[in-house]
Design an enzyme around this catalytic site. Structure first.
Site, mmCIF file in Angstrom:
data_model
loop_
_atom_site.group_PDB
_atom_site.id
_atom_site.type_symbol
_atom_site.label_atom_id
_atom_site.label_comp_id
_atom_site.label_asym_id
_atom_site.label_seq_id
_atom_site.Cartn_x
_atom_site.Cartn_y
_atom_site.Cartn_z
ATOM 1 N N GLU A 1 -3.707 4.160 2.223
ATOM 2 C CA GLU A 1 -3.851 4.340 3.759
ATOM 3 C C GLU A 1 -3.963 5.750 3.670
ATOM 4 O O GLU A 1 -2.981 6.581 3.015
ATOM 5 C CB GLU A 1 -2.600 3.714 4.333
ATOM 6 C CG GLU A 1 -2.815 4.102 5.994
ATOM 7 C CD GLU A 1 -1.749 3.328 6.518
ATOM 8 O OE1 GLU A 1 -0.652 2.894 6.028
ATOM 9 O OE2 GLU A 1 -1.659 3.324 7.769
ATOM 10 N N HIS B 1 0.633 -1.029 0.047
ATOM 11 C CA HIS B 1 0.072 -0.057 -0.185
ATOM 12 C C HIS B 1 0.835 1.279 -0.203
ATOM 13 O O HIS B 1 2.073 1.239 0.312
ATOM 14 C CB HIS B 1 -0.853 0.232 1.091
ATOM 15 C CG HIS B 1 -0.266 0.066 2.679
ATOM 16 N ND1 HIS B 1 -0.075 -1.208 3.322
ATOM 17 C CD2 HIS B 1 -0.058 1.119 3.314
ATOM 18 C CE1 HIS B 1 0.514 -0.552 4.402
ATOM 19 N NE2 HIS B 1 0.421 0.678 4.448
HETATM 20 CO CO CO Z 1 1.133 1.867 6.313
#
Ligand code: CO
Length: 134
Positions: free
Chosen positions: A130, A79
């Site tokens: 995120e 991510h």
């Molecule tokens: Co992270």
């Protein structure tokens, strides 16, 4: 809404080996391992001048990165984390735009003791995103 890139995360099958590669071969500064049971991972941060790389190893049988590592046995990019100044405002704006927030939609405490949220990769061009409030 988006601020700086806080970190890019790489899932790894063996955190001590990955740490050794970044620290001993690449000469990077690497933080001590931090267990995050709520997220099902143990993490270290590779500290670079302009950003960080988060190395993630599964923690516990229910780890959310277990399936990812089964598909990518040698590890892989997992991510990217962007900074936001107001995570609840960001969440509401994204939900309004039809983007899906993972989990129950309420921020959890991340590795830096700050609130984080994850956006569904299918809504973000195949990338798990995120958001971290800074
Ligand atoms: Co992270």
């Amino acid at each position: 809404m988006l601020g700086r890139i806080n970190h890019v995360a790489i899932a790894v099958p063996d955190l001590s080996q990955a740490t050794a590669t970044y620290r001993d071969v690449l000469g990077a500064r690497v933080s001590q391992p931090q267990a995050l049971p709520e997220h099902g991972v143990t993490v270290v941060f590779v500290e670079l001048d302009n950003s960080k790389v988060e190395l993630l190893e599964p923690l516990g049988a229910e780890s959310p990165i277990k399936a990812f590592l089964e598909k990518n046995p040698s590890g892989g990019m997992h991510h990217i984390c962007y900074e936001v100044t107001d995570i609840l405002a960001a969440r509401d704006q994204l939900k309004q735009a039809g983007l899906r927030i993972l989990g129950d939609g309420s921020p959890k405490t991340g590795a830096h003791n700050k609130p984080v949220l994850f956006l569904h990769p299918k809504d973000m061009n195949g990338t798990l995103v995120e958001l971290e409030q800074v």
